[in-house]
Design an enzyme around this catalytic site. Structure first.
Site, PDB file in Angstrom:
ATOM      1  N   CYS A 112      26.258  40.800   4.406  1.00 63.39           N
ATOM      2  CA  CYS A 112      27.607  40.502   4.888  1.00 63.39           C
ATOM      3  C   CYS A 112      28.240  41.716   5.544  1.00 63.39           C
ATOM      4  O   CYS A 112      28.993  41.600   6.517  1.00 63.39           O
ATOM      5  CB  CYS A 112      28.479  39.995   3.751  1.00 63.39           C
ATOM      6  SG  CYS A 112      28.701  41.184   2.397  1.00 63.39           S
ATOM      7  N   HIS A 280      32.666  41.798  -0.735  1.00 63.13           N
ATOM      8  CA  HIS A 280      32.169  40.959   0.360  1.00 63.13           C
ATOM      9  C   HIS A 280      32.852  41.390   1.655  1.00 63.13           C
ATOM     10  O   HIS A 280      34.018  41.796   1.646  1.00 63.13           O
ATOM     11  CB  HIS A 280      32.480  39.492   0.055  1.00 63.13           C
ATOM     12  CG  HIS A 280      31.843  38.508   0.977  1.00 63.13           C
ATOM     13  ND1 HIS A 280      30.523  38.575   1.352  1.00 63.13           N
ATOM     14  CD2 HIS A 280      32.356  37.408   1.607  1.00 63.13           C
ATOM     15  CE1 HIS A 280      30.239  37.556   2.156  1.00 63.13           C
ATOM     16  NE2 HIS A 280      31.339  36.846   2.342  1.00 63.13           N
ATOM     17  N   ASN A 300      33.823  33.517   7.471  1.00 62.06           N
ATOM     18  CA  ASN A 300      32.796  33.917   6.519  1.00 62.06           C
ATOM     19  C   ASN A 300      31.429  33.813   7.201  1.00 62.06           C
ATOM     20  O   ASN A 300      31.321  33.319   8.327  1.00 62.06           O
ATOM     21  CB  ASN A 300      32.861  33.022   5.276  1.00 62.06           C
ATOM     22  CG  ASN A 300      32.206  33.645   4.066  1.00 62.06           C
ATOM     23  OD1 ASN A 300      31.619  34.718   4.133  1.00 62.06           O
ATOM     24  ND2 ASN A 300      32.285  32.976   2.927  1.00 62.06           N
TER      25      ASN A 300
END
Length: 334
Positions: A112, A280, A300
């Site tokens: 990520c 994240h 995302n």
């Protein structure tokens, strides 16, 4: 009788100290508990109840900040700009909406930190070129080849990703199986979720070997395809972040994930219940107000089946889960 009352009192005290049985974060009961609180967001089943929480933790690839971590230059904007109530980078730069609106899939890899970076870089190349240059910067190249960034699929640091862009450069490359860039993402898309046509994700994959060549069949030269730009951080200020986004394009952010976040469905997320899971990284592309609650609009990298077609909203102005504390951007070299 006194003995009986004393026993009841002791039992009650023990029960209170031990607390109720902890609900599994992916259980229907946990999801129902979130929704029964009637906060600013709704939860649903995104992950199969049998998904190990360890697998979800491995998707959260922002590593704890190391000692003597690199500090990017701080960019300060004049604050005389008028800030609109709502802003969406896809609408602000419609000729770049196809780039800005691409939802990627990090698949079974804790990359990520790389995805949030290359997504914002790709958007900014399009924006600052007036849509004359439309490329996707390669998550594969950054994830596999930046040794100072961390440990690839086992996590990394967003600030190091942008520093690498500024010093070394990153080639182009898009989604798995595509050929419109130097190095496409090589880890097969997988289903993080209950409903979907992809195979289950399974265990986190090993970081692919760094290759200083473009994919077979691609008519590009690796060293010539590298794209570079500047790298800087933005102060923990709502207005500074807003001015940066509306001036230069989407930014990378990282934040703390708790056990309730994987079940996000709609609304403005704020931590409701559950323990800390990990860090994240994502891309912030705008902001707005929903039912009186200020939010950031965020992309995302768990594919379009997750959340609100791959997006989520998170509380703005309260540094919710640290979302406003580590904002990074840069200007592409064109």
């Amino acid at each position: 009788m006194k003995c009986f009352l004393l026993s009841v009192a002791i039992f009650a005290t023990v029960a209170l100290s031990c607390g109720a049985e902890k609900l599994h974060p992916l259980s229907d009961e946990f999801i129902d508990a979130i929704n029964n609180k009637h906060t600013t967001w709704k939860a649903r089943r995104n992950f199969d109840v049998n998904t190990p929480m360890s697998s979800i933790k491995q998707l959260l690839g922002v590593l704890p900040r190391k000692e003597n971590a690199r500090k990017l230059p701080l960019k300060i904007h004049p604050e005389d700009a008028d800030i609109p109530e709502t802003f969406d980078a896809r609408e602000a730069w419609p000729d770049c909406a196809d780039i800005i609106g691409t939802i990627r899939d990090q698949a079974a890899c804790g990359s990520c930190w790389a995805f949030g970076a290359v997504e914002a870089m790709s958007d900014r190349i399009c924006i600052h070129s007036d849509a004359q240059t439309k490329v996707l910067i390669s998550a594969e190249d950054l994830n596999d080849c930046c040794s100072d960034c961390g440990d690839g699929c086992n996590g990394g640091w967003p600030d190091e990703a942008w520093w690498y862009w500024s010093q070394t450069g990153i080639v182009t490359g898009g989604l798995y199986g595509t050929t419109d860039g130097c190095k496409a993402y090589s880890i097969t898309p997988c289903e993080h979720h209950v409903d979907g046509d992809l195979p289950a994700c399974g265990d986190i994959q090993r970081t692919p070997t760094c290759k200083s060549t473009c994919d077979e069949g691609v008519d590009l030269v690796y060293k010539q395809d590298r794209r570079t730009g500047s790298a800087y951080s933005i102060a923990q200020s709502v207005k500074q972040i807003q001015i940066e986004i509306m001036t230069n394009g989407p930014v990378e952010a990282d934040y703390d994930v708790y056990e309730d976040f994987p079940s996000y469905s709609s609304g403005v997320y704020q931590h409701t219940q559950g323990d800390y899971e990990g860090g994240h990284a994502v891309k912030i592309l705008g902001w707005g107000v929903e039912d009186g609650t200020d939010y950031w609009l965020v992309a995302n990298s768990w594919n379009e089946d997750w959340g609100d077609n791959g997006y989520f909203k998170i509380l703005r102005g309260e540094n919710e889960c640290g979302i406003e504390a580590d904002i990074i951007g840069g200007i592409p070299d064109l």
